[in-house]
Write an enzyme that holds these catalytic residues in place. Sequence first.
Site, PDB file in Angstrom:
ATOM      1  N   LYS A   9       0.848  -1.196   0.000  1.00 24.00           N
ATOM      2  CA  LYS A   9       0.000   0.000   0.000  1.00 24.00           C
ATOM      3  C   LYS A   9       0.875   1.234   0.000  1.00 24.00           C
ATOM      4  O   LYS A   9       2.064   1.212   0.352  1.00 24.00           O
ATOM      5  CB  LYS A   9      -0.955   0.018   1.202  1.00 24.00           C
ATOM      6  CG  LYS A   9      -0.300  -0.088   2.581  1.00 24.00           C
ATOM      7  CD  LYS A   9       0.253   1.206   3.132  1.00 24.00           C
ATOM      8  CE  LYS A   9       0.855   1.045   4.519  1.00 24.00           C
ATOM      9  NZ  LYS A   9       1.661   2.201   4.967  1.00 24.00           N
ATOM     10  N   GLY A 101       4.221  -4.124   4.053  1.00 30.55           N
ATOM     11  CA  GLY A 101       4.392  -5.525   3.697  1.00 30.55           C
ATOM     12  C   GLY A 101       4.113  -6.480   4.837  1.00 30.55           C
ATOM     13  O   GLY A 101       3.404  -7.480   4.673  1.00 30.55           O
ATOM     14  N   SER A 104       0.371  -6.549   5.613  1.00 34.86           N
ATOM     15  CA  SER A 104      -0.356  -7.252   4.559  1.00 34.86           C
ATOM     16  C   SER A 104      -0.150  -8.756   4.668  1.00 34.86           C
ATOM     17  O   SER A 104      -1.083  -9.550   4.495  1.00 34.86           O
ATOM     18  CB  SER A 104       0.093  -6.749   3.190  1.00 34.86           C
ATOM     19  OG  SER A 104      -0.707  -7.296   2.162  1.00 34.86           O
ATOM     20  N   ASP A 136      -2.100  -1.223  10.804  1.00 33.86           N
ATOM     21  CA  ASP A 136      -2.358  -1.261   9.362  1.00 33.86           C
ATOM     22  C   ASP A 136      -3.020  -2.546   8.904  1.00 33.86           C
ATOM     23  O   ASP A 136      -3.485  -2.626   7.762  1.00 33.86           O
ATOM     24  CB  ASP A 136      -1.055  -1.087   8.580  1.00 33.86           C
ATOM     25  CG  ASP A 136      -0.555   0.348   8.558  1.00 33.86           C
ATOM     26  OD1 ASP A 136      -1.308   1.242   8.980  1.00 33.86           O
ATOM     27  OD2 ASP A 136       0.591   0.563   8.125  1.00 33.86           O
TER      28      ASP A 136
END
Length: 294
Positions: A9, A101, A104, A136
């Site tokens: 992102k 990263g 995610s 996140d």
Amino acid sequence: MIQVRAPAKLNLGLEVLRKRPDGYHEIETCFVPLRLFDRLTLERAPAGRGIRLEAPGSDLPLGRENLVVRAAERACAALGLAPDLAIRLEKEIPIAAGLGGGSSDAAATLLGLEALAGRELARDERAKLALELGADVPFFLDPKPALGRGVGEKLEPIPGVPEMHWVLVAFPFPVSTAWAYAEAARELTLPRDPSSIAALLRPLGLLSPPRNDLETVSAKRHPEIPAARRALESAGALATGMSGSGPTVFGRFEDARAAQRAAERVEVPAGARTIATSSPGSTEGGWGWGVAKW
């Protein structure tokens, strides 16, 4: 066997608004997912083996220090799965780069283990588990252009965002998120009200540099960051900035061809590398991330 693609992102702007009693900072930011993916493969392992992670070609820790392992432990407990798994993580997203990263990968682990178990957690339970893993992580449960508030977990989809094409400049050094927030808080007058950074994305996409309160402190320590922005601007970028706490710098380009050409030709600081990629628009679905069962 389950295979999952975990997207990166960008934070297009990040405003630090206030420090909370728990030590975290309330922010406002715009998230967009990227067509840049890590890949995870998850499969059951023999009883008693435990959770084994391999990440070939990377220097990542493979034990509980890795968010994937902690996500797997939590998901197994919530889903009633035996915590005996073989997980393979293939990294494409730069590490500690402000591209999300690790978060995610954790979200992809949750979703992948739901598929492996053959059932889904309740939406609220999944969201709570994700937030406990990291601020996140909730974004990556359903990545689409969104305004993030709170510590980034309060998500509001942003309609009307077009597909955009990017060149990323990734550096060989990390920036500590905790350090960046602490330094920024010393320099800012808090609390304060947010601006309307989501308006920067509609209807033509990002055309002017978004404000990132963490960039000032990161750029002081690493002059390569402003140097990379200047290089992207010279290469024809419509807008540039730094993602999250950095150090990755982005430039938006008119189309895929322009981005690829700039990635090949732009002169970046020594040790850095360029990545041409894109972000899907608000209305796009099935754009290449998610779970496949084999």
